[in-house]
Design a protein around this motif. Structure first.
Motif, mmCIF file in Angstrom:
data_model
loop_
_atom_site.group_PDB
_atom_site.id
_atom_site.type_symbol
_atom_site.label_atom_id
_atom_site.label_comp_id
_atom_site.label_asym_id
_atom_site.label_seq_id
_atom_site.Cartn_x
_atom_site.Cartn_y
_atom_site.Cartn_z
ATOM 1 N N THR A 6 0.828 -1.207 0.000
ATOM 2 C CA THR A 6 0.000 0.000 0.000
ATOM 3 C C THR A 6 0.861 1.255 0.000
ATOM 4 O O THR A 6 0.341 2.359 0.106
ATOM 5 C CB THR A 6 -0.919 0.012 1.233
ATOM 6 O OG1 THR A 6 -0.115 -0.057 2.423
ATOM 7 C CG2 THR A 6 -1.871 -1.165 1.199
ATOM 8 N N ARG A 7 2.162 1.072 -0.102
ATOM 9 C CA ARG A 7 3.052 2.234 -0.099
ATOM 10 C C ARG A 7 2.902 3.032 -1.381
ATOM 11 O O ARG A 7 2.763 2.475 -2.471
ATOM 12 C CB ARG A 7 4.500 1.787 0.075
ATOM 13 C CG ARG A 7 4.821 1.299 1.477
ATOM 14 C CD ARG A 7 6.306 1.097 1.683
ATOM 15 N NE ARG A 7 6.811 -0.053 0.920
ATOM 16 C CZ ARG A 7 8.085 -0.458 0.944
ATOM 17 N NH1 ARG A 7 8.970 0.201 1.680
ATOM 18 N NH2 ARG A 7 8.459 -1.512 0.252
ATOM 19 N N THR A 8 2.923 4.348 -1.281
ATOM 20 C CA THR A 8 2.815 5.216 -2.445
ATOM 21 C C THR A 8 4.136 5.234 -3.207
ATOM 22 O O THR A 8 5.171 4.765 -2.699
ATOM 23 C CB THR A 8 2.467 6.650 -2.027
ATOM 24 O OG1 THR A 8 3.567 7.191 -1.260
ATOM 25 C CG2 THR A 8 1.191 6.683 -1.207
ATOM 26 N N ASP A 9 4.109 5.796 -4.401
ATOM 27 C CA ASP A 9 5.347 5.934 -5.183
ATOM 28 C C ASP A 9 6.377 6.740 -4.395
ATOM 29 O O ASP A 9 7.572 6.419 -4.403
ATOM 30 C CB ASP A 9 5.059 6.634 -6.512
ATOM 31 C CG ASP A 9 4.444 5.698 -7.547
ATOM 32 O OD1 ASP A 9 4.292 4.499 -7.241
ATOM 33 O OD2 ASP A 9 4.121 6.176 -8.652
ATOM 34 N N ALA B 231 12.335 4.963 0.151
ATOM 35 C CA ALA B 231 12.947 3.703 0.592
ATOM 36 C C ALA B 231 14.052 3.281 -0.376
ATOM 37 O O ALA B 231 15.109 2.780 0.054
ATOM 38 C CB ALA B 231 11.874 2.614 0.679
ATOM 39 N N THR B 232 13.840 3.491 -1.652
ATOM 40 C CA THR B 232 14.852 3.151 -2.666
ATOM 41 C C THR B 232 16.115 3.965 -2.459
ATOM 42 O O THR B 232 17.236 3.447 -2.542
ATOM 43 C CB THR B 232 14.290 3.399 -4.081
ATOM 44 O OG1 THR B 232 13.172 2.545 -4.291
ATOM 45 C CG2 THR B 232 15.340 3.133 -5.142
ATOM 46 N N GLU C 72 9.680 -3.191 -6.444
ATOM 47 C CA GLU C 72 8.235 -2.978 -6.357
ATOM 48 C C GLU C 72 7.816 -1.755 -7.167
ATOM 49 O O GLU C 72 6.786 -1.755 -7.846
ATOM 50 C CB GLU C 72 7.846 -2.791 -4.895
ATOM 51 C CG GLU C 72 6.351 -2.668 -4.673
ATOM 52 C CD GLU C 72 6.009 -2.550 -3.200
ATOM 53 O OE1 GLU C 72 4.930 -1.988 -2.897
ATOM 54 O OE2 GLU C 72 6.816 -3.007 -2.360
ATOM 55 N N LEU C 73 8.627 -0.726 -7.109
ATOM 56 C CA LEU C 73 8.324 0.514 -7.822
ATOM 57 C C LEU C 73 8.312 0.294 -9.333
ATOM 58 O O LEU C 73 7.381 0.709 -10.041
ATOM 59 C CB LEU C 73 9.358 1.578 -7.452
ATOM 60 C CG LEU C 73 9.064 3.019 -7.845
ATOM 61 C CD1 LEU C 73 7.803 3.513 -7.147
ATOM 62 C CD2 LEU C 73 10.255 3.893 -7.485
#
Length: 269
Positions: free
Chosen positions: A3-6, A12-13, A23-24
């Motif tokens: 559920t993390r946004t871009d 995080a990246t 995931e992105l």
């Protein structure tokens, strides 16, 4: 499913989270592939565009400042690779893919009737051919706005032009697309035989051959230079002109059928 946004995944990246990066990029794979498919017209080119775009994103993500949405930046990367690929492959035959294909993200419902599915598939093929016949600058703005659903501001950012210029280009693209669809669907078609012996001979010769771009180029050349045919073969002129503009050298079945129908109507009038 995350559920993390871009924005959260980007942060995080940047902290070195490799899973967030995967995931992105995975999240945006479908839209990049779809854009490549609709711009270039073939699955092979779409896969190349996707691969190069994701590789470039992996390498350059640290330089992404967030001035625009991540999806907009990815469209810019995909556009760059698609244009480069198209320049490299000018004249290379292309296997056309319908907008109704599963690869384009459009799957017919299982309960649909066979004839309804066939009709939808045919319309998808006609639409794809009509879009591919647009000039490249018109095609990309139409895909970004009307297919991918970007805002005018986002699409203008991807293409690198002012919003007002994009809206003007999009208006022309929509009008031209409407003309292409009318041509391919035979709307208002009416054969007109100009009584030109040379055209009759050429049409009779092509009647037994496969329609390709060389056929369309030859016919268009005759129609544009023959005083007897000028203005008398509007349907045939529009159809072969559309055929000639399809990129890649191959001609989709829907376009071949439209050209052959126009040839037949001209001969039998």
């Amino acid at each position: 499913m995350s559920t993390r946004t871009d924005e959260e995944l980007l942060e995080a990246t940047r902290r070195g989270d490799g899973q967030a990066l995967d995931e992105l990029l995975t999240r945006h794979e479908p839209q990049v592939y779809r854009f490549g498919l609709r711009m270039c017209g073939s699955e092979e080119d779409a896969r190349d565009v996707l691969q190069e775009t994701l590789l470039a994103a992996f390498r350059e993500l640290h330089a992404f400042r967030g001035d625009a949405a991540l999806s907009t930046w990815l469209y810019q990367l995909a556009r760059t690779h698609c244009l480069r690929l198209r320049r490299q492959r000018v004249g290379t035959p292309t296997e056309f893919q319908s907008l109704e294909s599963p690869e384009a993200g459009r799957v017919a419902a299982e309960e649909s009737l066979p004839d309804a599915r066939a009709h939808a598939r045919h319309l998808g093929e006609v639409l794809q051919a009509a879009i591919l016949a647009l000039p490249e600058d018109a095609r990309e703005v139409l895909i970004l706005r009307d297919v991918e659903g970007l805002t005018a501001e986002q699409a203008a950012h991807v293409v690198g032009i002012e919003v007002r210029a994009l809206k003007s280009r999009l208006h022309r693209a929509r009008l031209l697309l409407r003309e292409h669809l009318a041509t391919l669907l035979g709307e208002g078609a009416q054969g007109t035989n100009p009584g030109c012996p040379e055209l009759t001979r050429e049409l009779s010769e092509f009647a037994t051959k496969e329609v390709d771009q060389a056929t369309c180029v030859r016919l268009e050349e005759h129609l544009s230079h023959c005083a007897r045919c000028a203005g008398a073969c509007d349907e045939l002129q529009r159809t072969v002109s559309l055929c000639r503009r399809i990129p890649g050298g191959a001609v989709p079945a829907t376009v071949r059928a439209a050209v052959r129908q126009a040839m037949s109507r001209t001969l039998t009038d």
